[in-house]
Design an enzyme around this catalytic site. Structure first.
Site, PDB file in Angstrom:
ATOM      1  N   CYS A   1      32.440  35.159  44.997  1.00 36.92           N
ATOM      2  CA  CYS A   1      33.577  35.284  45.415  1.00 36.92           C
ATOM      3  C   CYS A   1      33.600  34.850  47.030  1.00 36.92           C
ATOM      4  CB  CYS A   1      33.929  36.718  45.274  1.00 36.92           C
ATOM      5  SG  CYS A   1      34.030  37.488  43.740  1.00 36.92           S
TER       6      CYS A   1
ATOM      7  N   HIS B   1      38.691  40.731  53.501  1.00 41.32           N
ATOM      8  CA  HIS B   1      38.354  40.464  52.111  1.00 41.32           C
ATOM      9  C   HIS B   1      39.014  41.374  51.195  1.00 41.32           C
ATOM     10  CE1 HIS B   1      35.881  39.064  48.524  1.00 41.32           C
ATOM     11  NE2 HIS B   1      35.681  40.404  48.133  1.00 41.32           N
TER      12      HIS B   1
ATOM     13  N   GLU C   1      33.489  46.310  54.908  1.00 45.08           N
ATOM     14  CA  GLU C   1      33.847  45.525  55.836  1.00 45.08           C
ATOM     15  C   GLU C   1      34.792  46.288  57.129  1.00 45.08           C
ATOM     16  OE1 GLU C   1      36.854  42.567  54.874  1.00 45.08           O
ATOM     17  OE2 GLU C   1      37.580  43.808  53.381  1.00 45.08           O
TER      18      GLU C   1
ATOM     19  N   LYS D   1      45.093  39.804  49.024  1.00 41.64           N
ATOM     20  CA  LYS D   1      44.705  40.350  47.740  1.00 41.64           C
ATOM     21  C   LYS D   1      45.855  41.223  47.093  1.00 41.64           C
ATOM     22  CE  LYS D   1      39.863  39.213  47.597  1.00 41.64           C
ATOM     23  NZ  LYS D   1      39.626  38.782  49.083  1.00 41.64           N
TER      24      LYS D   1
ATOM     25  N   HIS E   1      42.879  39.122  43.235  1.00 34.54           N
ATOM     26  CA  HIS E   1      41.409  38.506  43.434  1.00 34.54           C
ATOM     27  C   HIS E   1      41.134  37.538  42.427  1.00 34.54           C
ATOM     28  CE1 HIS E   1      37.689  37.772  44.951  1.00 34.54           C
ATOM     29  NE2 HIS E   1      36.807  39.046  44.684  1.00 34.54           N
TER      30      HIS E   1
ATOM     31  N   PHE F   1      29.690  38.990  44.877  1.00 37.30           N
ATOM     32  CA  PHE F   1      28.540  39.756  44.140  1.00 37.30           C
ATOM     33  C   PHE F   1      27.323  38.609  44.322  1.00 37.30           C
ATOM     34  CE2 PHE F   1      31.080  41.681  40.408  1.00 37.30           C
ATOM     35  CZ  PHE F   1      31.315  42.652  41.002  1.00 37.30           C
TER      36      PHE F   1
END
Length: 420
Positions: free
Chosen positions: A170, A310, A321, A342, A347, A406
């Site tokens: 990602c 993110h 975060e 997002k 996403h 990931f």
């Protein structure tokens, strides 16, 4: 050109709810969500039956019948975004030295749609373990090799310099732009077409995220399902799309009188080597990426005017975060607006980082911070200014965009107004 910073002179976008750069920015600033029940396949068998889909007609977008037959959906997104970005830049790339034109394209899952469709045909909808390859299309090998996505873009712009496919989960879309900026800085290329594309909306992808319960099951209210930093969030919403930027050396862009959206002032990435999908709550590795990106940009944390988070909408990411921002920015973290797009476009895995950088460049142009849509319930663990619901006019010279993926990937990019 060695040592010259990379600047963004062209932007092209294919996004949920908005095909094209200006419609994309209009959607973001309006706080409009593009999440809905999945229509590209029957999702009734899945826990999460919602996504942010792109309403995309490849023929209306200018692709030929042969291109549509040959290209996976992700490749189509990339080529259409590339055409818009190059036109926006004003460059005549066929007239440039092709050996000095490079491509850096990111993708997390490659040609997912094409591969799944062909597997269904070859296996007769899964009835046969041993498949008959003679039923496959001539382009099946290309679907299996993700680098063909970058090759399609390179062919489109006649690039004969370095051509790379960056696949780091990602963070692919952030990392591909970081790599492209480095090619400019080190003098390897004069022009880099950089960005990312992913079209992951397929039964196999839905099954994978269902298995780990990472996606939102809020099927009755898809418009409000993507809720980063909200106390009632219940997972992320899958999306698809692409964004492509034209990067040039700042001195060359100035010499030809090009409009410069932003400078890619700093980039860094880290990996936590901790867990395939899990994140430690202290945010240390993301903070290290932020610190290094700021140092390379020669910017103090106090200079950061906006953070594009993110913001996936999972509890572990949001607290991770948030902790990273506090660790890197100190007290500034409480005074700088933070938001997640997002919440509006979902996403799109590897593509989202490039879409977020495009949003940052457009935010610098407009001096407007896009909102975090659907943020209505305060989470005590997430206590920063996440710009709920409504876009905000805000003076910006330096913006920070971060990504988490990931495999433990953590990336950060610093964009500044050109010339500041």
């Amino acid at each position: 050109m060695r040592g010259d910073r990379a600047v963004v002179t062209g932007i092209g976008v294919v996004a949920p709810g908005a095909v094209g750069r200006e419609p994309f920015w209009e959607l973001l600033t309006a706080g409009r969500t593009a999440t809905r029940r999945i229509t590209c396949f029957d999702p009734s068998a899945f826990r999460s039956r919602i996504a942010a889909e792109v309403d995309f007609d490849p023929y209306a977008a200018g692709l030929t019948s042969q291109q549509v037959r040959r290209m996976d959906r992700a490749a189509q997104f990339a080529v259409v975004s590339t055409r818009e970005a190059v036109a926006d830049s004003g460059l005549e790339l066929p007239a440039a030295d092709p050996g000095r034109v490079a491509v850096s394209l990111g993708s997390a899952v490659g040609c997912t749609v094409g591969l799944e469709e062909e597997y269904r045909v070859l296996s007769d909808d899964g009835r046969h373990w041993l498949v008959d390859h003679t039923y496959g299309v001539p382009h099946l090998y290309g679907y299996m090799v993700p680098s063909t996505l970058a090759v399609e873009v390179a062919h489109e712009v006649a690039a004969e310099g370095p051509v790379a496919l960056v696949s780091t989960g990602c963070t692919s879309g952030l990392d591909s732009i970081g790599h492209g900026a480095r090619l400019i800085e080190e003098g390897t290329a004069d022009v880099v077409v950089a960005g990312a594309t992913d079209a992951p909306l397929s039964p196999i992808t839905s099954a994978c995220f269902d298995a780990i319960q990472a996606t939102s099951p809020n099927n009755d209210d898809p418009e409000h399902a993507s809720r980063p930093f909200d106390a009632r969030r219940d997972g992320f919403v899958l999306g698809e799309g692409a964004a492509v930027l034209v990067l040039e050396a700042a001195s060359a862009a100035r010499a030809r009188g090009a409009r410069m959206y932003a400078e890619i002032a700093g980039f860094a990435s880290r990996s936590n080597a901790f867990h395939m999908t899990g994140l430690k709550p202290d945010g240390r590795e993301m903070a290290e990426a932020i610190d290094t990106a700021l140092r390379r940009a020669r910017r103090d944390p106090s200079a950061v005017d906006y953070v594009n988070a993110h913001g996936s909408g999972t509890r572990q990411n949001d607290r991770h975060e948030t902790a990273a921002f506090k660790r890197s920015l100190g007290d500034r973290a409480y005074r700088v607006p933070v938001s997640s797009i997002k919440s509006m476009i979902g996403h799109s895995l590897g593509a989202i980082g490039s879409l977020e950088v495009a949003a940052c460049a457009l935010a610098l142009r407009a001096q407007v911070v896009p909102p975090t849509a659907n943020l209505r319930h305060r989470d005590a663990e997430c206590d920063l200014d996440y710009v709920p619901l409504t876009a905000r006019e805000h003076r910006m010279d330096t913006v920070l965009s971060v990504g988490s993926g990931f495999g433990g990937f953590q990336s950060a990019a610093v964009l500044t107004r050109a010339g500041t």
